[in-house]
Design a protein around this motif. Sequence first.
Motif, short mmCIF file in Angstrom:
data_model
loop_
_atom_site.label_atom_id
_atom_site.label_comp_id
_atom_site.label_asym_id
_atom_site.label_seq_id
_atom_site.Cartn_x
_atom_site.Cartn_y
_atom_site.Cartn_z
N PRO A 113 0.82 -1.22 0.00
CA PRO A 113 0.00 0.00 0.00
C PRO A 113 0.85 1.27 0.00
CG PRO A 113 -0.03 -1.02 2.16
CD PRO A 113 0.63 -2.00 1.24
N ALA A 114 2.03 1.21 0.62
CA ALA A 114 2.88 2.40 0.66
C ALA A 114 3.35 2.78 -0.75
CB ALA A 114 4.08 2.14 1.57
N SER A 115 3.67 1.79 -1.56
CA SER A 115 4.14 2.09 -2.92
C SER A 115 3.02 2.67 -3.77
CB SER A 115 4.71 0.83 -3.57
OG SER A 115 3.74 -0.20 -3.66
N ILE A 116 1.79 2.21 -3.56
CA ILE A 116 0.66 2.80 -4.29
C ILE A 116 0.48 4.25 -3.87
CG2 ILE A 116 -1.83 2.69 -4.67
CD1 ILE A 116 -1.67 -0.32 -4.36
N GLY A 117 0.61 4.52 -2.57
CA GLY A 117 0.53 5.90 -2.10
C GLY A 117 1.61 6.77 -2.70
N ALA A 118 2.81 6.20 -2.89
CA ALA A 118 3.90 6.96 -3.50
C ALA A 118 3.58 7.33 -4.93
CB ALA A 118 5.19 6.14 -3.44
N VAL A 119 2.92 6.44 -5.66
CA VAL A 119 2.60 6.70 -7.07
C VAL A 119 1.57 7.81 -7.20
CG1 VAL A 119 1.46 5.74 -9.11
CG2 VAL A 119 3.24 4.44 -7.96
#
Length: 279
Positions: free
Chosen positions: A123-129
């Motif tokens: 989920p953190a990587s999706i938030g980064a995108v």
Amino acid sequence: MAAADQTAVTNRDYAIGLIRAFAGAIIFAIPLLMTMEMWALGFTMDPVRLLLFMLLNFAVLLGLTHFAGFEATHGLRDALCDALAAYAVGVIASAGALALIGIVAPGMPWGEIAGKIAVQAIPASIGAVVARRQLSADSDDEEQAEKQRRAGYLGQLFLMAAGALFLAFNVAPTEEMILIAFKMTPWHGLATIIVSVLVLHAFVYVAGFSGQEEIGEAGHRATFLTFSIAGYGVALLVSLYVLWTFGRTDGVSIGEVATMVAVLGLPASLGAAIARLIV
């Protein structure tokens, strides 16, 4: 502008994009970073399922960077670099946050540490995108909207799947979801399905939110079938996959699985509905 000045501006813009990416990673992942079930999943999940989920997540990141990377992308190479950077941001942000609150610490087995970070990084990587669209004051909404229009029908379904995956992931690990499914009657399940479809349709076509779809020339009925019903079908498939990944379907009857999918399908359909608002 001189080449050196242009390079300096580009590097500064990329650094700002990375700062936004870290902010987005923490904001989007913070509920799961403080969820006990997520900590446990880091060392109880089937490693093969976790690896498959990580690969799927990277594929989703690759698609999302085309629509809302933390910097403007031009071609597959840029999208790939953005996706790799977003995954790295998700890993670093998750590791730092988990270390800060004492969930990972020196002396723990390396496999447990890696598992906890790997789960939280999704989920953190999706938030980064999506940080560029949500946290930037100068994001180009027209450019993103044009990209979404050019993506066509399959592109819209992909965005719905990405939104469904994000919200489904946020609640699927919790014990409350299993408890809700256990307490529900078949009538509750049917009502949940109907409400999920209607809410998805209302959010995407009726409520007037920024970025919502327009009713096509085919009319309301065809649009309802080809987008709303199809989007809900995508949300259900995503829900089933997430439940399987977390081991929720192991040793469970088909009826119980169907009820859990219907329950998880509600937040998943909301995620599918708001995907265009946040991407």
